[in-house]
Write a protein that holds these residues in place. Structure first.
Motif, PDB file in Angstrom:
ATOM      1  N   GLY A 205      -8.488  69.630  -6.923  1.00  0.00           N
ATOM      2  CA  GLY A 205      -9.943  69.510  -6.951  1.00  0.00           C
ATOM      3  C   GLY A 205     -10.482  68.988  -5.638  1.00  0.00           C
ATOM      4  N   ARG A 206     -11.749  68.578  -5.690  1.00  0.00           N
ATOM      5  CA  ARG A 206     -12.442  68.125  -4.483  1.00  0.00           C
ATOM      6  C   ARG A 206     -11.768  66.882  -3.886  1.00  0.00           C
ATOM      7  NH1 ARG A 206     -18.692  68.986  -5.127  1.00  0.00           N
ATOM      8  NH2 ARG A 206     -18.415  67.511  -6.830  1.00  0.00           N
ATOM      9  N   LYS A 209      -9.932  66.863  -0.544  1.00  0.00           N
ATOM     10  CA  LYS A 209     -10.700  66.688   0.716  1.00  0.00           C
ATOM     11  C   LYS A 209     -10.929  67.955   1.552  1.00  0.00           C
ATOM     12  CE  LYS A 209     -10.271  62.145   0.119  1.00  0.00           C
ATOM     13  NZ  LYS A 209     -10.897  61.713  -1.111  1.00  0.00           N
ATOM     14  N   SER A 231     -10.519  73.570  -9.001  1.00  0.00           N
ATOM     15  CA  SER A 231     -11.800  73.375  -9.699  1.00  0.00           C
ATOM     16  C   SER A 231     -12.844  74.296  -9.062  1.00  0.00           C
ATOM     17  CB  SER A 231     -12.242  71.914  -9.598  1.00  0.00           C
ATOM     18  OG  SER A 231     -12.507  71.596  -8.245  1.00  0.00           O
ATOM     19  N   LYS A 232     -13.986  74.412  -9.737  1.00  0.00           N
ATOM     20  CA  LYS A 232     -15.023  75.346  -9.273  1.00  0.00           C
ATOM     21  C   LYS A 232     -15.570  75.008  -7.877  1.00  0.00           C
ATOM     22  CE  LYS A 232     -19.338  77.433 -10.927  1.00  0.00           C
ATOM     23  NZ  LYS A 232     -20.238  77.001  -9.862  1.00  0.00           N
ATOM     24  N   PRO A 233     -15.924  73.720  -7.606  1.00  0.00           N
ATOM     25  CA  PRO A 233     -16.457  73.451  -6.266  1.00  0.00           C
ATOM     26  C   PRO A 233     -15.489  73.838  -5.161  1.00  0.00           C
ATOM     27  CG  PRO A 233     -16.446  71.438  -7.614  1.00  0.00           C
ATOM     28  CD  PRO A 233     -15.929  72.539  -8.471  1.00  0.00           C
ATOM     29  N   VAL A 246     -10.467  77.522 -12.193  1.00  0.00           N
ATOM     30  CA  VAL A 246     -10.147  77.304 -13.605  1.00  0.00           C
ATOM     31  C   VAL A 246     -11.336  76.654 -14.302  1.00  0.00           C
ATOM     32  CG1 VAL A 246      -8.654  75.955 -15.152  1.00  0.00           C
ATOM     33  CG2 VAL A 246      -7.677  77.054 -13.138  1.00  0.00           C
ATOM     34  N   THR A 249     -16.300  78.721 -16.492  1.00  0.00           N
ATOM     35  CA  THR A 249     -16.815  79.893 -15.781  1.00  0.00           C
ATOM     36  C   THR A 249     -15.724  80.577 -14.953  1.00  0.00           C
ATOM     37  OG1 THR A 249     -17.573  78.319 -14.122  1.00  0.00           O
ATOM     38  CG2 THR A 249     -19.228  79.174 -15.629  1.00  0.00           C
ATOM     39  N   GLY A 250     -14.495  80.136 -15.120  1.00  0.00           N
ATOM     40  CA  GLY A 250     -13.384  80.716 -14.366  1.00  0.00           C
ATOM     41  C   GLY A 250     -12.278  81.168 -15.295  1.00  0.00           C
ATOM     42  N   ILE A 263      -8.943  66.053  -9.522  1.00  0.00           N
ATOM     43  CA  ILE A 263      -9.984  66.743 -10.308  1.00  0.00           C
ATOM     44  C   ILE A 263     -10.542  65.716 -11.294  1.00  0.00           C
ATOM     45  CG2 ILE A 263     -10.524  68.676 -11.867  1.00  0.00           C
ATOM     46  CD1 ILE A 263      -8.093  70.153 -10.808  1.00  0.00           C
ATOM     47  N   GLN A 268     -16.766  71.168 -18.089  1.00  0.00           N
ATOM     48  CA  GLN A 268     -16.653  72.598 -17.775  1.00  0.00           C
ATOM     49  C   GLN A 268     -15.256  72.940 -17.251  1.00  0.00           C
ATOM     50  OE1 GLN A 268     -19.036  70.601 -16.413  1.00  0.00           O
ATOM     51  NE2 GLN A 268     -21.014  71.366 -17.096  1.00  0.00           N
ATOM     52  N   ILE A 282      -3.389  63.401 -11.886  1.00  0.00           N
ATOM     53  CA  ILE A 282      -3.180  62.484 -10.750  1.00  0.00           C
ATOM     54  C   ILE A 282      -4.557  62.243 -10.140  1.00  0.00           C
ATOM     55  CG2 ILE A 282      -2.043  62.151  -8.517  1.00  0.00           C
ATOM     56  CD1 ILE A 282       0.099  64.231  -9.477  1.00  0.00           C
ATOM     57  N   ASN A 283      -5.016  61.019 -10.202  1.00  0.00           N
ATOM     58  CA  ASN A 283      -6.364  60.708  -9.712  1.00  0.00           C
ATOM     59  C   ASN A 283      -6.393  59.247  -9.289  1.00  0.00           C
ATOM     60  OD1 ASN A 283      -9.298  60.183  -9.634  1.00  0.00           O
ATOM     61  ND2 ASN A 283      -9.447  62.214 -10.593  1.00  0.00           N
ATOM     62  N   ALA A 288     -11.506  58.145 -14.200  1.00  0.00           N
ATOM     63  CA  ALA A 288     -11.770  59.597 -14.171  1.00  0.00           C
ATOM     64  C   ALA A 288     -11.654  60.154 -15.592  1.00  0.00           C
ATOM     65  CB  ALA A 288     -10.779  60.289 -13.248  1.00  0.00           C
ATOM     66  N   GLY A 300      -3.428  56.993  -8.700  1.00  0.00           N
ATOM     67  CA  GLY A 300      -2.956  56.798  -7.326  1.00  0.00           C
ATOM     68  C   GLY A 300      -3.555  57.824  -6.398  1.00  0.00           C
TER      69      GLY A 300
HETATM   70  P1  FAD Z   1     -15.302  65.919  -8.253  1.00  0.00           P
HETATM   71  O1  FAD Z   1     -16.123  65.802  -9.466  1.00  0.00           O
HETATM   72  O2  FAD Z   1     -15.904  65.582  -6.966  1.00  0.00           O
HETATM   73  O3  FAD Z   1     -14.004  65.033  -8.511  1.00  0.00           O
HETATM   74  C1  FAD Z   1     -13.055  64.764  -7.529  1.00  0.00           C
HETATM   75  C2  FAD Z   1     -12.038  63.819  -8.141  1.00  0.00           C
HETATM   76  O4  FAD Z   1     -11.029  63.573  -7.184  1.00  0.00           O
HETATM   77  C3  FAD Z   1     -12.609  62.468  -8.557  1.00  0.00           C
HETATM   78  O5  FAD Z   1     -12.239  62.182  -9.901  1.00  0.00           O
HETATM   79  C4  FAD Z   1     -11.941  61.478  -7.601  1.00  0.00           C
HETATM   80  O6  FAD Z   1     -11.657  60.226  -8.194  1.00  0.00           O
HETATM   81  C5  FAD Z   1     -10.664  62.202  -7.261  1.00  0.00           C
HETATM   82  N1  FAD Z   1     -10.127  61.847  -5.965  1.00  0.00           N
HETATM   83  C6  FAD Z   1     -10.785  61.680  -4.781  1.00  0.00           C
HETATM   84  N2  FAD Z   1      -9.918  61.384  -3.796  1.00  0.00           N
HETATM   85  C7  FAD Z   1      -8.692  61.340  -4.353  1.00  0.00           C
HETATM   86  C8  FAD Z   1      -7.390  61.078  -3.865  1.00  0.00           C
HETATM   87  N3  FAD Z   1      -7.168  60.799  -2.558  1.00  0.00           N
HETATM   88  N4  FAD Z   1      -6.349  61.108  -4.728  1.00  0.00           N
HETATM   89  C9  FAD Z   1      -6.539  61.379  -6.042  1.00  0.00           C
HETATM   90  N5  FAD Z   1      -7.756  61.628  -6.573  1.00  0.00           N
HETATM   91  C10 FAD Z   1      -8.818  61.615  -5.740  1.00  0.00           C
HETATM   92  N6  FAD Z   1     -16.079  73.177 -12.785  1.00  0.00           N
HETATM   93  C11 FAD Z   1     -14.846  73.699 -12.886  1.00  0.00           C
HETATM   94  O7  FAD Z   1     -13.869  73.140 -12.378  1.00  0.00           O
HETATM   95  N7  FAD Z   1     -14.682  74.883 -13.562  1.00  0.00           N
HETATM   96  C12 FAD Z   1     -15.695  75.545 -14.130  1.00  0.00           C
HETATM   97  O8  FAD Z   1     -15.476  76.617 -14.709  1.00  0.00           O
HETATM   98  C13 FAD Z   1     -17.002  75.022 -14.019  1.00  0.00           C
HETATM   99  N8  FAD Z   1     -18.045  75.645 -14.587  1.00  0.00           N
HETATM  100  C14 FAD Z   1     -19.285  75.068 -14.502  1.00  0.00           C
HETATM  101  C15 FAD Z   1     -20.364  75.662 -15.147  1.00  0.00           C
HETATM  102  C16 FAD Z   1     -21.604  75.075 -15.100  1.00  0.00           C
HETATM  103  C17 FAD Z   1     -22.748  75.748 -15.799  1.00  0.00           C
HETATM  104  C18 FAD Z   1     -21.787  73.873 -14.418  1.00  0.00           C
HETATM  105  C19 FAD Z   1     -23.149  73.203 -14.374  1.00  0.00           C
HETATM  106  C20 FAD Z   1     -20.750  73.266 -13.780  1.00  0.00           C
HETATM  107  C21 FAD Z   1     -19.480  73.853 -13.792  1.00  0.00           C
HETATM  108  N9  FAD Z   1     -18.384  73.259 -13.162  1.00  0.00           N
HETATM  109  C22 FAD Z   1     -17.149  73.807 -13.302  1.00  0.00           C
HETATM  110  C23 FAD Z   1     -18.537  72.105 -12.278  1.00  0.00           C
HETATM  111  C24 FAD Z   1     -18.174  70.784 -12.965  1.00  0.00           C
HETATM  112  O9  FAD Z   1     -19.297  70.282 -13.664  1.00  0.00           O
HETATM  113  C25 FAD Z   1     -17.722  69.754 -11.948  1.00  0.00           C
HETATM  114  O10 FAD Z   1     -18.743  69.561 -11.003  1.00  0.00           O
HETATM  115  C26 FAD Z   1     -16.447  70.134 -11.207  1.00  0.00           C
HETATM  116  O11 FAD Z   1     -15.433  70.476 -12.122  1.00  0.00           O
HETATM  117  C27 FAD Z   1     -15.972  68.963 -10.365  1.00  0.00           C
HETATM  118  O12 FAD Z   1     -14.913  69.373  -9.556  1.00  0.00           O
HETATM  119  P2  FAD Z   1     -13.858  68.323  -9.043  1.00  0.00           P
HETATM  120  O13 FAD Z   1     -13.304  67.561 -10.188  1.00  0.00           O
HETATM  121  O14 FAD Z   1     -12.916  69.047  -8.149  1.00  0.00           O
HETATM  122  O15 FAD Z   1     -14.717  67.411  -8.076  1.00  0.00           O
END
Ligand code: FAD
Length: 316
Positions: A205-206, A209, A231-233, A246, A249-250, A263, A268, A282-283, A288, A300
Protein backbone atom coordinates in the motif's frame (compact mmCIF):
# COMPACT_ATOMS: atom_id res chain seq x y z
CA UNK A 1 -29.57 -35.89 -15.39
CA UNK A 2 -26.10 -34.52 -16.17
CA UNK A 3 -24.78 -31.26 -14.74
CA UNK A 4 -22.78 -29.12 -17.16
CA UNK A 5 -19.71 -27.27 -15.84
CA UNK A 6 -18.06 -24.53 -17.85
CA UNK A 7 -14.30 -24.97 -17.46
CA UNK A 8 -12.15 -21.86 -17.81
CA UNK A 9 -8.44 -21.99 -18.45
CA UNK A 10 -5.65 -19.45 -18.67
CA UNK A 11 -3.32 -20.25 -21.55
CA UNK A 12 -3.97 -23.95 -21.29
CA UNK A 13 -3.95 -24.24 -17.49
CA UNK A 14 -7.36 -25.13 -16.08
CA UNK A 15 -8.33 -22.58 -13.44
CA UNK A 16 -8.58 -23.91 -9.90
CA UNK A 17 -11.92 -22.14 -9.51
CA UNK A 18 -13.27 -24.19 -12.44
CA UNK A 19 -12.02 -27.42 -10.88
CA UNK A 20 -13.82 -26.34 -7.70
CA UNK A 21 -16.96 -25.92 -9.82
CA UNK A 22 -16.49 -29.50 -11.08
CA UNK A 23 -16.06 -30.79 -7.51
CA UNK A 24 -19.12 -28.82 -6.42
CA UNK A 25 -21.23 -30.31 -9.23
CA UNK A 26 -19.92 -33.81 -8.44
CA UNK A 27 -20.99 -33.39 -4.81
CA UNK A 28 -24.54 -32.85 -6.05
CA UNK A 29 -24.47 -36.51 -7.05
CA UNK A 30 -25.28 -36.44 -10.77
CA UNK A 31 -23.02 -37.09 -13.75
CA UNK A 32 -20.76 -34.10 -14.39
CA UNK A 33 -19.89 -33.06 -17.94
CA UNK A 34 -17.29 -30.34 -18.41
CA UNK A 35 -17.19 -27.91 -21.31
CA UNK A 36 -13.94 -26.21 -22.32
CA UNK A 37 -13.25 -23.79 -25.14
CA UNK A 38 -10.00 -23.01 -26.94
CA UNK A 39 -6.41 -24.22 -27.04
CA UNK A 40 -5.82 -26.58 -24.17
CA UNK A 41 -4.07 -29.90 -23.93
CA UNK A 42 -6.21 -33.02 -23.87
CA UNK A 43 -4.24 -34.13 -20.80
CA UNK A 44 -5.27 -31.02 -18.88
CA UNK A 45 -8.91 -31.70 -19.70
CA UNK A 46 -8.66 -35.38 -18.74
CA UNK A 47 -7.43 -34.18 -15.35
CA UNK A 48 -10.85 -32.64 -14.73
CA UNK A 49 -11.86 -36.26 -14.04
CA UNK A 50 -9.80 -35.99 -10.89
CA UNK A 51 -12.21 -33.34 -9.63
CA UNK A 52 -15.29 -35.37 -10.60
CA UNK A 53 -16.10 -34.90 -14.32
CA UNK A 54 -16.86 -38.06 -16.29
CA UNK A 55 -16.51 -36.35 -19.64
CA UNK A 56 -15.25 -33.03 -21.03
CA UNK A 57 -16.60 -31.54 -24.25
CA UNK A 58 -13.89 -29.58 -26.04
CA UNK A 59 -14.70 -26.81 -28.50
CA UNK A 60 -11.79 -25.73 -30.65
CA UNK A 61 -13.36 -23.32 -33.18
CA UNK A 62 -10.66 -20.70 -33.74
CA UNK A 63 -13.28 -17.93 -33.87
CA UNK A 64 -13.59 -18.43 -30.10
CA UNK A 65 -9.92 -17.84 -29.33
CA UNK A 66 -10.44 -14.19 -28.39
CA UNK A 67 -13.08 -14.98 -25.79
CA UNK A 68 -16.12 -13.08 -27.07
CA UNK A 69 -18.77 -13.46 -24.40
CA UNK A 70 -21.78 -13.74 -26.74
CA UNK A 71 -20.06 -16.57 -28.61
CA UNK A 72 -19.21 -18.41 -25.39
CA UNK A 73 -22.85 -18.11 -24.35
CA UNK A 74 -23.89 -19.64 -27.65
CA UNK A 75 -21.50 -22.55 -27.10
CA UNK A 76 -22.90 -23.20 -23.62
CA UNK A 77 -26.49 -23.00 -24.89
CA UNK A 78 -25.71 -25.63 -27.50
CA UNK A 79 -23.94 -27.84 -24.96
CA UNK A 80 -26.90 -27.60 -22.56
CA UNK A 81 -29.25 -28.61 -25.34
CA UNK A 82 -27.01 -31.41 -26.61
CA UNK A 83 -26.40 -32.92 -23.12
CA UNK A 84 -29.91 -32.24 -21.79
CA UNK A 85 -28.29 -30.65 -18.73
CA UNK A 86 -30.74 -28.63 -16.66
CA UNK A 87 -28.08 -27.31 -14.28
CA UNK A 88 -25.04 -25.29 -15.32
CA UNK A 89 -22.28 -24.60 -12.80
CA UNK A 90 -19.43 -22.18 -13.43
CA UNK A 91 -16.91 -20.28 -11.39
CA UNK A 92 -17.82 -16.71 -10.52
CA UNK A 93 -15.40 -14.71 -12.65
CA UNK A 94 -15.22 -11.79 -15.04
CA UNK A 95 -15.99 -14.26 -17.83
CA UNK A 96 -18.36 -16.57 -15.95
CA UNK A 97 -20.84 -13.92 -14.76
CA UNK A 98 -21.61 -12.21 -18.08
CA UNK A 99 -21.71 -15.52 -19.94
CA UNK A 100 -24.05 -16.99 -17.32
CA UNK A 101 -26.42 -14.02 -17.54
CA UNK A 102 -26.75 -14.47 -21.31
CA UNK A 103 -27.26 -18.23 -21.03
CA UNK A 104 -29.87 -17.65 -18.32
CA UNK A 105 -31.81 -15.28 -20.59
CA UNK A 106 -31.73 -17.73 -23.48
CA UNK A 107 -32.57 -20.82 -21.41
CA UNK A 108 -35.15 -19.13 -19.18
CA UNK A 109 -33.01 -20.29 -16.26
CA UNK A 110 -32.72 -18.83 -12.78
CA UNK A 111 -29.15 -17.66 -12.17
CA UNK A 112 -27.56 -17.19 -8.77
CA UNK A 113 -24.00 -15.90 -8.52
CA UNK A 114 -21.54 -16.06 -5.62
CA UNK A 115 -22.95 -19.37 -4.40
CA UNK A 116 -21.14 -20.54 -1.29
CA UNK A 117 -22.75 -23.88 -0.42
CA UNK A 118 -24.34 -26.96 -1.93
CA UNK A 119 -28.04 -26.52 -2.73
CA UNK A 120 -30.70 -27.65 -0.30
CA UNK A 121 -33.09 -29.74 -2.38
CA UNK A 122 -35.20 -31.06 0.51
CA UNK A 123 -38.00 -28.66 -0.36
CA UNK A 124 -37.46 -26.88 -3.66
CA UNK A 125 -33.99 -25.78 -4.76
CA UNK A 126 -32.42 -23.33 -2.34
CA UNK A 127 -28.89 -21.98 -2.51
CA UNK A 128 -26.87 -19.89 -0.15
CA UNK A 129 -24.99 -16.95 -1.66
CA UNK A 130 -22.48 -14.59 -0.23
CA UNK A 131 -23.56 -10.93 -0.22
CA UNK A 132 -22.26 -7.55 0.97
CA UNK A 133 -18.70 -8.50 0.01
CA UNK A 134 -18.79 -11.63 2.14
CA UNK A 135 -20.23 -10.04 5.28
CA UNK A 136 -23.61 -11.80 5.06
CA UNK A 137 -25.40 -14.63 3.30
CA UNK A 138 -28.72 -14.81 1.50
CA UNK A 139 -30.75 -17.98 0.98
CA UNK A 140 -32.27 -17.90 -2.49
CA UNK A 141 -34.78 -20.27 -4.05
CA UNK A 142 -34.53 -21.01 -7.79
CA UNK A 143 -37.95 -21.90 -9.14
CA UNK A 144 -37.18 -22.43 -12.82
CA UNK A 145 -36.54 -25.90 -14.27
CA UNK A 146 -33.15 -24.86 -15.54
CA UNK A 147 -30.68 -23.48 -13.04
CA UNK A 148 -27.35 -21.71 -13.27
CA UNK A 149 -25.00 -21.45 -10.31
CA UNK A 150 -21.95 -19.16 -10.25
CA UNK A 151 -19.67 -20.55 -7.57
CA UNK A 152 -17.72 -18.34 -5.18
CA UNK A 153 -14.00 -19.13 -5.09
CA UNK A 154 -12.80 -21.40 -2.26
CA UNK A 155 -16.41 -22.35 -1.45
CA UNK A 156 -15.67 -26.07 -1.70
CA UNK A 157 -12.73 -28.38 -1.18
CA UNK A 158 -11.20 -29.66 -4.41
CA UNK A 159 -12.03 -33.33 -4.90
CA UNK A 160 -9.09 -35.42 -6.11
CA UNK A 161 -9.61 -39.12 -6.72
CA UNK A 162 -7.12 -39.81 -9.51
CA UNK A 163 -9.78 -40.46 -12.18
CA UNK A 164 -9.53 -39.25 -15.76
CA UNK A 165 -12.35 -37.76 -17.79
CA UNK A 166 -12.92 -38.76 -21.39
CA UNK A 167 -12.49 -35.85 -23.79
CA UNK A 168 -14.83 -35.44 -26.76
CA UNK A 169 -14.64 -32.88 -29.53
CA UNK A 170 -17.79 -30.77 -29.53
CA UNK A 171 -18.74 -28.98 -32.75
CA UNK A 172 -20.78 -25.83 -32.50
CA UNK A 173 -22.63 -23.66 -34.99
CA UNK A 174 -21.73 -20.06 -34.33
CA UNK A 175 -24.07 -17.47 -35.80
CA UNK A 176 -22.87 -14.04 -36.92
CA UNK A 177 -24.99 -12.63 -34.07
CA UNK A 178 -22.28 -13.77 -31.67
CA UNK A 179 -19.64 -11.64 -33.31
CA UNK A 180 -21.12 -8.16 -33.15
CA UNK A 181 -18.03 -7.17 -31.18
CA UNK A 182 -14.48 -7.54 -32.41
CA UNK A 183 -11.60 -7.66 -29.95
CA UNK A 184 -8.81 -5.80 -31.69
CA UNK A 185 -6.06 -6.30 -29.14
CA UNK A 186 -5.53 -7.87 -25.75
CA UNK A 187 -2.95 -6.85 -23.16
CA UNK A 188 -1.42 -9.63 -21.18
CA UNK A 189 -1.13 -9.09 -17.44
CA UNK A 190 2.48 -9.01 -16.26
CA UNK A 191 3.67 -11.28 -13.48
CA UNK A 192 4.05 -15.01 -13.59
CA UNK A 193 1.09 -15.75 -11.32
CA UNK A 194 -2.35 -14.44 -12.18
CA UNK A 195 -3.69 -12.41 -9.26
CA UNK A 196 -7.39 -13.49 -9.36
CA UNK A 197 -6.40 -17.18 -9.20
CA UNK A 198 -3.38 -16.85 -6.89
CA UNK A 199 -3.09 -19.06 -3.82
CA UNK A 200 -0.64 -16.63 -2.22
CA UNK A 201 -0.66 -12.85 -2.57
CA UNK A 202 1.77 -10.21 -1.30
CA UNK A 203 0.24 -6.75 -1.54
CA UNK A 204 1.63 -3.31 -0.85
CA UNK A 205 0.00 0.00 0.00
CA UNK A 206 0.85 3.67 0.25
CA UNK A 207 3.03 2.84 3.28
CA UNK A 208 5.63 1.60 0.79
CA UNK A 209 6.27 5.29 -0.01
CA UNK A 210 7.02 4.87 -3.74
CA UNK A 211 7.42 2.49 -6.69
CA UNK A 212 11.19 2.38 -6.14
CA UNK A 213 10.56 0.34 -2.98
CA UNK A 214 8.56 -2.42 -4.66
CA UNK A 215 11.67 -4.60 -5.01
CA UNK A 216 11.14 -5.88 -1.47
CA UNK A 217 7.48 -6.73 -2.15
CA UNK A 218 8.51 -8.59 -5.32
CA UNK A 219 11.34 -10.38 -3.53
CA UNK A 220 9.02 -11.59 -0.77
CA UNK A 221 6.42 -12.63 -3.38
CA UNK A 222 9.05 -14.50 -5.38
CA UNK A 223 10.31 -16.28 -2.26
CA UNK A 224 6.78 -17.40 -1.39
CA UNK A 225 5.74 -18.13 -5.01
CA UNK A 226 3.04 -15.46 -4.64
CA UNK A 227 1.36 -12.96 -6.95
CA UNK A 228 1.75 -9.25 -6.21
CA UNK A 229 -1.14 -6.90 -5.49
CA UNK A 230 -1.61 -3.35 -4.26
CA UNK A 231 -4.13 -0.89 -2.85
CA UNK A 232 -6.09 1.46 -5.11
CA UNK A 233 -4.09 4.66 -4.47
CA UNK A 234 -0.93 2.79 -5.36
CA UNK A 235 -2.27 1.91 -8.81
CA UNK A 236 -3.95 5.34 -9.17
CA UNK A 237 -0.58 6.99 -8.64
CA UNK A 238 0.95 4.72 -11.26
CA UNK A 239 3.29 2.99 -8.81
CA UNK A 240 1.86 -0.35 -9.94
CA UNK A 241 -0.28 -1.46 -12.90
CA UNK A 242 -4.07 -1.28 -12.51
CA UNK A 243 -4.58 -5.02 -12.85
CA UNK A 244 -2.83 -5.40 -9.45
CA UNK A 245 -5.35 -3.17 -7.66
CA UNK A 246 -7.19 -5.26 -5.07
CA UNK A 247 -10.51 -4.33 -3.53
CA UNK A 248 -14.12 -3.41 -4.09
CA UNK A 249 -13.30 -1.60 -7.32
CA UNK A 250 -10.42 -3.89 -8.28
CA UNK A 251 -9.58 -7.58 -8.26
CA UNK A 252 -11.23 -9.75 -5.61
CA UNK A 253 -8.84 -12.38 -4.37
CA UNK A 254 -9.44 -15.57 -2.37
CA UNK A 255 -5.96 -16.89 -1.64
CA UNK A 256 -4.82 -19.21 1.11
CA UNK A 257 -2.56 -16.38 2.30
CA UNK A 258 -2.83 -12.61 1.81
CA UNK A 259 0.09 -10.54 3.10
CA UNK A 260 -0.79 -6.82 3.36
CA UNK A 261 2.19 -4.50 3.76
CA UNK A 262 1.70 -0.80 4.50
CA UNK A 263 -2.02 -0.98 3.73
CA UNK A 264 -4.38 0.66 6.23
CA UNK A 265 -7.29 -1.76 5.69
CA UNK A 266 -10.01 0.57 4.43
CA UNK A 267 -13.36 -1.13 4.00
CA UNK A 268 -13.07 -0.87 0.21
CA UNK A 269 -9.77 -2.76 0.26
CA UNK A 270 -11.08 -5.39 2.69
CA UNK A 271 -14.00 -6.03 0.33
CA UNK A 272 -11.52 -7.58 -2.10
CA UNK A 273 -9.65 -9.76 0.39
CA UNK A 274 -12.11 -10.97 2.99
CA UNK A 275 -12.47 -14.40 1.38
CA UNK A 276 -8.77 -15.04 2.02
CA UNK A 277 -8.09 -18.04 4.26
CA UNK A 278 -5.28 -16.33 6.21
CA UNK A 279 -4.40 -12.65 6.37
CA UNK A 280 -1.04 -11.35 7.59
CA UNK A 281 -0.76 -7.59 8.15
CA UNK A 282 2.49 -5.67 8.44
CA UNK A 283 1.92 -2.07 9.48
CA UNK A 284 3.80 0.38 11.70
CA UNK A 285 0.56 1.74 13.17
CA UNK A 286 -0.89 -0.63 15.82
CA UNK A 287 -4.27 1.10 15.33
CA UNK A 288 -4.42 0.35 11.58
CA UNK A 289 -7.90 -1.09 10.90
CA UNK A 290 -6.44 -4.00 8.90
CA UNK A 291 -5.28 -5.63 12.15
CA UNK A 292 -8.92 -6.26 13.10
CA UNK A 293 -9.29 -8.45 9.99
CA UNK A 294 -5.89 -10.14 10.35
CA UNK A 295 -5.09 -13.68 11.46
CA UNK A 296 -1.52 -12.61 12.18
CA UNK A 297 -0.16 -9.10 12.57
CA UNK A 298 3.31 -7.61 12.76
CA UNK A 299 3.50 -4.07 14.13
CA UNK A 300 6.65 -2.62 12.63
CA UNK A 301 8.30 -0.68 9.87
CA UNK A 302 7.88 -2.56 6.58
CA UNK A 303 11.35 -1.46 5.52
CA UNK A 304 12.81 -3.43 8.44
CA UNK A 305 10.31 -6.29 8.73
CA UNK A 306 9.91 -7.33 5.08
CA UNK A 307 13.62 -7.92 4.25
CA UNK A 308 14.02 -9.89 7.51
CA UNK A 309 10.93 -11.96 6.74
CA UNK A 310 12.18 -12.69 3.21
CA UNK A 311 15.60 -13.74 4.53
CA UNK A 312 14.00 -15.99 7.14
CA UNK A 313 11.79 -17.63 4.52
CA UNK A 314 14.76 -18.15 2.20
CA UNK A 315 16.69 -19.78 5.04
CA UNK A 316 13.76 -22.01 6.06
P1 FAD B 1 -3.24 4.64 3.36
O1 FAD B 1 -4.63 4.72 3.81
O2 FAD B 1 -2.48 5.89 3.19
O3 FAD B 1 -2.49 3.68 4.38
C1 FAD B 1 -1.12 3.48 4.38
C2 FAD B 1 -0.80 2.57 5.56
O4 FAD B 1 0.59 2.30 5.55
C3 FAD B 1 -1.14 3.18 6.92
O5 FAD B 1 -1.92 2.26 7.67
C4 FAD B 1 0.23 3.38 7.58
O6 FAD B 1 0.22 3.16 8.98
C5 FAD B 1 1.05 2.32 6.89
N1 FAD B 1 2.46 2.64 6.83
C6 FAD B 1 3.06 3.83 6.53
N2 FAD B 1 4.40 3.70 6.55
C7 FAD B 1 4.67 2.42 6.88
C8 FAD B 1 5.86 1.68 7.07
N3 FAD B 1 7.08 2.24 6.91
N4 FAD B 1 5.76 0.37 7.42
C9 FAD B 1 4.55 -0.22 7.60
N5 FAD B 1 3.38 0.44 7.44
C10 FAD B 1 3.44 1.74 7.08
N6 FAD B 1 -8.95 1.08 -1.98
C11 FAD B 1 -8.45 -0.12 -2.33
O7 FAD B 1 -7.36 -0.51 -1.90
N7 FAD B 1 -9.16 -0.91 -3.20
C12 FAD B 1 -10.34 -0.54 -3.71
O8 FAD B 1 -10.93 -1.29 -4.50
C13 FAD B 1 -10.88 0.72 -3.37
N8 FAD B 1 -12.06 1.12 -3.85
C14 FAD B 1 -12.57 2.33 -3.44
C15 FAD B 1 -13.83 2.73 -3.87
C16 FAD B 1 -14.36 3.92 -3.44
C17 FAD B 1 -15.72 4.32 -3.93
C18 FAD B 1 -13.65 4.73 -2.56
C19 FAD B 1 -14.23 6.04 -2.06
C20 FAD B 1 -12.41 4.36 -2.12
C21 FAD B 1 -11.83 3.17 -2.56
N9 FAD B 1 -10.58 2.75 -2.12
C22 FAD B 1 -10.11 1.52 -2.48
C23 FAD B 1 -9.70 3.63 -1.35
C24 FAD B 1 -9.72 3.32 0.15
O9 FAD B 1 -10.79 4.01 0.76
C25 FAD B 1 -8.42 3.74 0.81
O10 FAD B 1 -8.21 5.11 0.58
C26 FAD B 1 -7.20 2.97 0.31
O11 FAD B 1 -7.43 1.59 0.38
C27 FAD B 1 -5.99 3.32 1.16
O12 FAD B 1 -4.85 2.76 0.59
P2 FAD B 1 -3.60 2.44 1.49
O13 FAD B 1 -4.01 1.59 2.64
O14 FAD B 1 -2.53 1.94 0.59
O15 FAD B 1 -3.11 3.87 1.95
Amino acid sequence: MAILVFIEHAEGVVKKSSLEAVSYAAAMGDEVIGLAVGSIDEGALKAAGNAGASKVLHVTDEKLEKGIIQAYAQVINQAMESTGAEILVLAKSSLGDPVAARVAAKQGAGFVSNVSDLPDTSNGFKVKRSIYTGKAFANVEIKTDKKILGLKKNAVELKTDGSEATVEKFDVLLSDDSFKVTITSQDKATGEILLPEAELVVSGGRGMKGPENWGMIEELAKTLGAATGCSKPVSDMGWRPHHEHVGQTGVKVSPQLYVAIGISGAIQHLAGVNSSKNIVVINKDPEAPFFAAADYGIVGDAFEVVPKLTEALKAA
